[in-house]
Design a protein around this motif. Structure first.
Motif, short mmCIF file in Angstrom:
data_model
loop_
_atom_site.label_atom_id
_atom_site.label_comp_id
_atom_site.label_asym_id
_atom_site.label_seq_id
_atom_site.Cartn_x
_atom_site.Cartn_y
_atom_site.Cartn_z
N ASP A 149 0.81 -1.21 0.00
CA ASP A 149 0.00 0.00 0.00
C ASP A 149 0.85 1.27 0.00
OD1 ASP A 149 0.91 0.36 2.66
OD2 ASP A 149 -0.82 -0.69 3.46
N GLY A 150 0.16 2.38 -0.13
CA GLY A 150 0.80 3.68 -0.05
C GLY A 150 1.41 4.18 -1.35
N VAL A 151 1.26 3.45 -2.43
CA VAL A 151 1.83 3.87 -3.71
C VAL A 151 0.93 4.94 -4.31
CG1 VAL A 151 2.41 3.12 -6.05
CG2 VAL A 151 2.93 1.64 -4.10
N ARG A 152 1.50 6.11 -4.61
CA ARG A 152 0.74 7.22 -5.16
C ARG A 152 1.39 7.74 -6.43
NH1 ARG A 152 -1.74 4.91 -1.94
NH2 ARG A 152 -2.84 5.73 -0.11
N ASN A 153 1.76 6.81 -7.29
CA ASN A 153 2.35 7.12 -8.59
C ASN A 153 1.56 6.30 -9.61
OD1 ASN A 153 4.27 5.97 -10.79
ND2 ASN A 153 5.26 7.87 -10.15
N TYR A 154 1.06 6.97 -10.65
CA TYR A 154 0.21 6.29 -11.62
C TYR A 154 0.93 5.13 -12.33
CZ TYR A 154 -3.31 9.89 -11.00
OH TYR A 154 -4.25 10.72 -10.46
N GLN A 155 2.18 5.34 -12.71
CA GLN A 155 2.91 4.28 -13.41
C GLN A 155 3.09 3.06 -12.50
OE1 GLN A 155 6.66 5.58 -15.01
NE2 GLN A 155 6.93 3.71 -16.24
N ALA A 156 3.45 3.28 -11.25
CA ALA A 156 3.62 2.17 -10.31
C ALA A 156 2.27 1.48 -10.07
CB ALA A 156 4.21 2.68 -9.01
N ARG A 157 1.20 2.27 -9.92
CA ARG A 157 -0.13 1.69 -9.73
C ARG A 157 -0.52 0.84 -10.94
NH1 ARG A 157 -5.07 5.04 -11.00
NH2 ARG A 157 -4.07 4.67 -13.00
#
Length: 139
Positions: free
Chosen positions: A29-37
């Protein structure tokens, strides 16, 4: 099967923390990057990944497995943020550092080498094999 790399600061969430979660694993959790998501949205149960200690150590230390496909991130207020669940499979026999990766010609195109800031990134099958070789790990 696809391969990935998951970055975490070991003083926030380390390899040992994931190992302690056991077979149930933990949501990434905690990912706030579109590419990573979007990378997480592309993952399937059974995909393998490298656990990378960022900032402190800067090295790949273990193998993880995706154990739940993308779902809403429970730490986000906005439903556009999703995560997968991962569990520890085994440690690498020898960690592989970012410096090693950068000096290994066979890894010159690896995302970790070319875009080291991306927190969740793809790893090619050939790159995976090189990391297994450098670490002395049988996968």
């Amino acid at each position: 099967m696809n391969y990935w790399l998951f970055k975490s600061e070991p003083d926030v969430f380390s390899w040992d923390d994931l190992v302690a979660r056991g077979a149930a694993g933990e949501q990434w959790d905690g990912v706030r990057n579109y590419q990573a998501r979007n990378n997480m949205r592309a993952m399937a149960v059974g995909d393998r990944g490298l656990f990378y200690h960022s900032n402190i150590g800067k090295e790949m230390v273990g193998i993880v497995e995706v154990c739940a496909e993308a779902h809403p991130d429970s730490t986000a207020d906005d439903p556009k943020w999703e995560c997968v669940d991962v569990r520890a499979v085994k440690p690498l026999s020898q960690p592989v550092s970012l410096d090693q990766a950068k000096t290994e010609p066979r890894l010159s195109d690896m995302v970790l080498v070319t875009n080291s800031r991306l927190s969740v990134q793809p790893v090619t099958e050939a790159e995976w094999a090189v990391i297994m070789d450098l670490s002395g790990t049988d996968d």
